[in-house]
Write a protein that holds these residues in place. Structure first.
Motif, PDB file in Angstrom:
ATOM      1  N   GLN A 146      -8.391  -1.754  -7.426  1.00  0.00           N
ATOM      2  CA  GLN A 146      -9.542  -1.077  -7.861  1.00  0.00           C
ATOM      3  C   GLN A 146      -9.166   0.484  -8.353  1.00  0.00           C
ATOM      4  O   GLN A 146      -9.716   1.240  -9.338  1.00  0.00           O
ATOM      5  CB  GLN A 146     -10.646  -0.936  -6.756  1.00  0.00           C
ATOM      6  N   HIS A 147      -8.215   1.014  -7.839  1.00  0.00           N
ATOM      7  CA  HIS A 147      -7.675   2.337  -8.129  1.00  0.00           C
ATOM      8  C   HIS A 147      -6.250   2.204  -9.010  1.00  0.00           C
ATOM      9  O   HIS A 147      -5.426   2.946  -9.171  1.00  0.00           O
ATOM     10  CB  HIS A 147      -7.200   2.864  -6.761  1.00  0.00           C
ATOM     11  N   ARG A 188       0.723  -1.350  -0.108  1.00  0.00           N
ATOM     12  CA  ARG A 188      -0.101   0.123   0.018  1.00  0.00           C
ATOM     13  C   ARG A 188       0.808   1.273   0.187  1.00  0.00           C
ATOM     14  O   ARG A 188       0.518   2.105  -0.651  1.00  0.00           O
ATOM     15  CB  ARG A 188      -0.883   0.045   1.110  1.00  0.00           C
ATOM     16  N   ASP A 189       2.191   1.107   0.794  1.00  0.00           N
ATOM     17  CA  ASP A 189       2.846   2.314   0.901  1.00  0.00           C
ATOM     18  C   ASP A 189       4.237   2.465   0.063  1.00  0.00           C
ATOM     19  O   ASP A 189       4.981   3.429   0.470  1.00  0.00           O
ATOM     20  CB  ASP A 189       3.129   2.389   2.426  1.00  0.00           C
ATOM     21  N   ASN A 219      -4.058   4.166  -0.836  1.00  0.00           N
ATOM     22  CA  ASN A 219      -5.171   3.857  -1.053  1.00  0.00           C
ATOM     23  C   ASN A 219      -5.847   3.138   0.155  1.00  0.00           C
ATOM     24  O   ASN A 219      -5.242   2.532   1.226  1.00  0.00           O
ATOM     25  CB  ASN A 219      -5.349   2.475  -1.988  1.00  0.00           C
ATOM     26  N   HIS A 220      -7.125   3.696   0.427  1.00  0.00           N
ATOM     27  CA  HIS A 220      -7.814   3.335   1.668  1.00  0.00           C
ATOM     28  C   HIS A 220      -9.133   2.422   1.451  1.00  0.00           C
ATOM     29  O   HIS A 220      -9.663   2.218   0.080  1.00  0.00           O
ATOM     30  CB  HIS A 220      -8.368   4.460   2.404  1.00  0.00           C
ATOM     31  N   ALA A 241      -9.067  -6.262   1.908  1.00  0.00           N
ATOM     32  CA  ALA A 241      -9.380  -5.400   1.189  1.00  0.00           C
ATOM     33  C   ALA A 241      -8.551  -4.105   0.802  1.00  0.00           C
ATOM     34  O   ALA A 241      -8.796  -3.569  -0.222  1.00  0.00           O
ATOM     35  CB  ALA A 241     -10.943  -4.832   2.117  1.00  0.00           C
ATOM     36  N   ILE A 242      -7.362  -3.931   1.576  1.00  0.00           N
ATOM     37  CA  ILE A 242      -6.709  -2.994   1.256  1.00  0.00           C
ATOM     38  C   ILE A 242      -6.073  -3.266  -0.206  1.00  0.00           C
ATOM     39  O   ILE A 242      -5.736  -2.553  -0.903  1.00  0.00           O
ATOM     40  CB  ILE A 242      -5.499  -2.718   2.347  1.00  0.00           C
ATOM     41  N   LEU A 243      -5.605  -4.401  -0.345  1.00  0.00           N
ATOM     42  CA  LEU A 243      -5.057  -5.025  -1.616  1.00  0.00           C
ATOM     43  C   LEU A 243      -5.984  -4.783  -2.770  1.00  0.00           C
ATOM     44  O   LEU A 243      -5.584  -4.532  -3.698  1.00  0.00           O
ATOM     45  CB  LEU A 243      -4.819  -6.425  -1.509  1.00  0.00           C
TER      46      LEU A 243
END
Length: 291
Positions: free
Chosen positions: A262-263, A175-176, A272-273, A255-257
């Motif tokens: 999705q973004h 994510r980061d 992304n959140h 769901a973060i993945l």
């Protein structure tokens, strides 16, 4: 109406304000964790708040304050705690109560500090094994701290907890990626894999990830997804009153993945959140799955 605090052991009641301070830490720093763990029985919830407060302090000393001396001081305080001394600090006083009720090995607290120290002395991670070892120290240790609270059967579940911690840390890293590079010039993805996929430093400075970087991202994400699937077994084995909290946490991290995908893999330019709507879907799914 019965005061729920009256149902707690006497030492939890005596240290009510200390546990409230720890609760404020998790509430301020992780609404998702708080939403999950606050629904546990009160003794378990308070115990987890105390452990979270320790982990948050260690993490903030490095990521927020870049305070190596502070991290050394935390280790010294842990030495004193292990020797039976309890500092006049809400976190340590709450942790003493927790340790009096649960068999939690303090070596995991030391390993957590060791993991944070590796960020102070950051060196590029060379191999997948090194990445997973790092994930153990900064994340799997947390699961091992929590297991005795969540389950009377905790020794049986340790390897699954370790792998679930790795999955969660990999998810944080994936994510980061952009934030870690832009703010700290750190790349946690293994150098050997970057070379294998033909990814260079310039790829992390681009507005959009290359196909090769997305392919490597998905390689790591699949490892995490596999560990999340394994983690479903852990949910089945812990105490029934703790299953919803752990399952919600597992689904949230997965769901973060999904949010990154999705973004359109915008991990280089944004963090992304999981949306509030998606969180609601997750909590409904948890209720259905545990029926």
């Amino acid at each position: 109406m019965t005061n729920p605090m009256k149902q707690l052991p006497a030492d939890y009641q005596v240290h009510r304000k200390d546990f409230q301070q720890c609760e404020a830490v998790i509430k301020a720093n992780s609404q998702s964790f708080y939403a999950s763990f606050s629904k546990l029985p009160l003794q378990k919830a308070n115990s987890i708040y105390a452990i979270y407060a320790f982990c948050r302090r260690a993490d903030d000393l490095v990521d927020e304050h870049h305070d190596e001396q502070g991290l050394l001081q935390l280790r010294h305080e842990l030495d004193e705690f292990q020797a039976g001394q309890t500092l006049d600090d809400p976190m340590w006083k709450a942790l003493r109560v927790v340790m009096n009720h649960y068999q939690i090995n303090l070596k995991y607290f030391y390993e957590m500090i060791e993991g944070q120290q590796s960020d102070v002395d950051f060196m590029a991670i060379q191999t997948q094994d090194e990445l997973e070892n790092y994930a153990y120290y900064v994340a799997s240790t947390v699961g091992l701290m929590l297991l005795p609270i969540l389950s009377d059967n905790h020794p049986v579940n340790q390897q699954i907890a370790i792998d679930l911690g790795k999955a969660m840390q990999l998810t944080n890293i994936l994510r980061d990626i952009g934030e870690d590079y832009q703010n700290h010039h750190r790349v946690y993805l293994p150098q050997m894999l970057l070379k294998q996929y033909g990814i260079t430093d310039a790829d992390f400075q681009a507005a959009k990830p290359t196909a090769a970087l997305i392919k490597l991202w998905e390689y790591e994400a699949q490892l995490a997804d596999n560990w999340y699937q394994e983690g479903l077994q852990l949910v089945k084995e812990i105490d029934p009153d703790s299953q919803a909290a752990l399952l919600a946490t597992l689904y949230y991290y997965q769901a973060i993945l999904t949010a990154v995908r999705q973004h359109h893999y915008s991990f280089l330019t944004e963090r992304n959140h999981v949306s509030a709507k998606q969180k609601l879907v997750i909590y409904r799914q948890v209720k259905r799955d545990l029926k």
